[in-house]
Design an enzyme around this catalytic site. Structure first.
Site, PDB file in Angstrom:
ATOM      1  N   GLY A  49       0.835  -1.214   0.000  1.00 19.28           N
ATOM      2  CA  GLY A  49       0.000   0.000   0.000  1.00 19.28           C
ATOM      3  C   GLY A  49       0.865   1.258   0.000  1.00 19.28           C
ATOM      4  NE  ARG A  78      -0.954  -5.147  -0.864  1.00 19.85           N
ATOM      5  CZ  ARG A  78      -1.782  -4.137  -0.580  1.00 19.85           C
ATOM      6  NH1 ARG A  78      -2.819  -3.875  -1.350  1.00 19.85           N
ATOM      7  NH2 ARG A  78      -1.569  -3.394   0.490  1.00 19.85           N
ATOM      8  CG  ASP A 101       6.411  -7.124   8.522  1.00 15.77           C
ATOM      9  OD1 ASP A 101       7.482  -6.505   8.664  1.00 15.77           O
ATOM     10  OD2 ASP A 101       5.617  -7.352   9.449  1.00 15.77           O
ATOM     11  CB  THR A 136       2.742   0.354   6.165  1.00 15.40           C
ATOM     12  OG1 THR A 136       1.367   0.124   6.514  1.00 15.40           O
ATOM     13  CG2 THR A 136       3.590   0.008   7.378  1.00 15.40           C
ATOM     14  CG  ASP A 157      -1.720  -0.576   7.945  1.00 17.58           C
ATOM     15  OD1 ASP A 157      -2.579   0.300   7.797  1.00 17.58           O
ATOM     16  OD2 ASP A 157      -1.579  -1.536   7.139  1.00 17.58           O
ATOM     17  CG  ASP A 170       1.201  -3.382   9.898  1.00 15.44           C
ATOM     18  OD1 ASP A 170       2.055  -2.670   9.322  1.00 15.44           O
ATOM     19  OD2 ASP A 170       0.420  -4.121   9.282  1.00 15.44           O
ATOM     20  NE  ARG A 200      -2.283  -5.029   5.516  1.00 15.36           N
ATOM     21  CZ  ARG A 200      -2.330  -5.263   4.212  1.00 15.36           C
ATOM     22  NH1 ARG A 200      -2.866  -6.380   3.774  1.00 15.36           N
ATOM     23  NH2 ARG A 200      -1.825  -4.422   3.356  1.00 15.36           N
TER      24      ARG A 200
END
Ligand code: ADP
Ligand code: F6P
Length: 324
Positions: free
Chosen positions: A15, A76, A107, A129, A131, A133, A175
């Site tokens: 993303g 992707r 990741d 990202t 996120d 995360d 996510r």
């Protein structure tokens, strides 16, 4: 194993996130300043396998530090998860004289970088990202902008929610992670924050707290719901039926991924881009640039992928305590 690098490739993967352009700019300019050539690989690993590769000069990255998105495009790519795809990617790098690649992504993208490294191309990852995360780092490019964008949007929803005495469930991205929700929850003073890492699906508790707050005279009730919990629309219907308070769901969606990066995202992304070029210049490979405990550092990708991260307990407690 150390290898002298002459040409660096840079790609963005997964993303997009505001600040990726600042990182690209820093990679390009730091590398050129150190006598390297730089090539832009468009659309992540997909573009690599399709040889969408362009020359980048210092002026190619003019006027982008302030822009959201990524000038290289992102995608992707399932084929890159296969050993054949990864071997082909490394061969294409060699064909274009690329001996080191900077991968800006999450990741999943690092696993691609690891595969390229196994196939003889030096690689370094940069965390990109919204996120937040990625376990090895306390900062990821785009999170700060996304939180600020969501926070401003939630302030607006809160205005109308108060006027109409409504309950609002506002769903934010992330996510499977609740970091954006946690930060917005605190920044917006939300009455409830539902995080995938913490939520126990006890909807009755939320219903009771809405009824209590109404009795205390609160004119609105803001619930920040993380994408990883989801189901905001059906939740709104159930809450309205149970409380009698008009309830609306707002899903903020992709607006959180766009927009001009904040100062923090521009500055940290620039430092990380420069740091990534340094790593390749030193002949190192299979590394990832991180921000940990107040410092920019780097880790081996394997080590980074094995790290774990969880919602900070104290921040979560603060978010709950201050919303009463
Ligand atoms: P993110 O990088 O944000 O975690 P994804 O998980 O979608 O996003 O991964 C981005 C891309 O990285 C994938 O489309 C794929 O091309 C590549 N990738 C993901 N997992 C692997 C893997 N195990 N091996 C090689 N490449 C991978
Ligand atoms: O990883 C960033 C992110 O925006 C997540 O918050 C969200 O779950 C996902 O990407 C959406 O991905 P896509 O662009 O494929 O819909």
């Amino acid at each position: 194993m150390s290898k002298e690098i002459k040409t660096i490739g840079v790609l963005t993967s997964g993303g997009d996130a505001p600040g990726m352009n600042a990182a690209i700019r820093a990679v390009v300019r730091k590398s050129i300043a150190n006598g390297l050539k730089v090539k832009g690989i468009k659309k992540g690993y997909h573009g690599l396998l399709n040889e969408e590769i362009i020359d980048l000069e210092a002026h190619s990255v003019s006027d982008i530090i302030q822009r959201g998105g990524t000038i290289l495009g992102t995608a992707r790519c399932l084929e890159f998860k296969t050993p054949e795809g990864q071997k082909k990617g490394a061969e294409i790098c060699r064909k274009h004289g690329i001996d080191g690649v900077v991968v800006i992504g999450g990741d999943g993208s690092y696993m691609g970088a690891q595969a390229l490294a196994r196939n003889g191309i030096n690689t370094v990852g940069i965390p990109g990202t919204i996120d937040l995360d990625i376990a090895c780092t306390d900062y990821t490019i785009g999170f700060d902008t996304a939180v600020n964008t969501a926070m401003e949007a939630i302030d607006k929803v809160r205005d109308t929610s108060s006027s109409h005495e409504r309950c609002s469930i506002i769903e934010v991205m992330g996510r499977n992670a609740g970091y954006i929700a946690l930060w917005c929850g605190i920044a917006n003073g939300a009455e409830d924050i539902l995080l995938p890492e913490k939520y126990d699906y006890d909807e009755q508790r939320i219903i009771n707290s809405i009824i209590d707050n109404r009795k205390k005279g609160k004119s609105h009730h803001i619930i920040i719901n993380a994408e990883g919990v989801g189901h905001s629309v059906s939740m709104a219907k159930r809450i309205e039926a149970a409380t009698g308070m008009e309830t609306r769901a707002t899903i903020l969606g992709y607006m959180q991924r766009g927009g001009n990066p904040t100062a923090k995202d521009r500055v940290y992304a620039s430092i990380m881009g420069s740091y990534a070029a340094d790593i390749l210049l030193e002949g190192k490979s299979n590394r990832v640039v991180c921000y940990k405990n107040g410092e920019f550092v780097d880790f081996d990708i394997e080590e980074a992928l094995n790290m774990k991260k969880s919602i900070p307990e104290y921040e979560y407690e603060v978010s709950k305590l201050l919303s009463v």
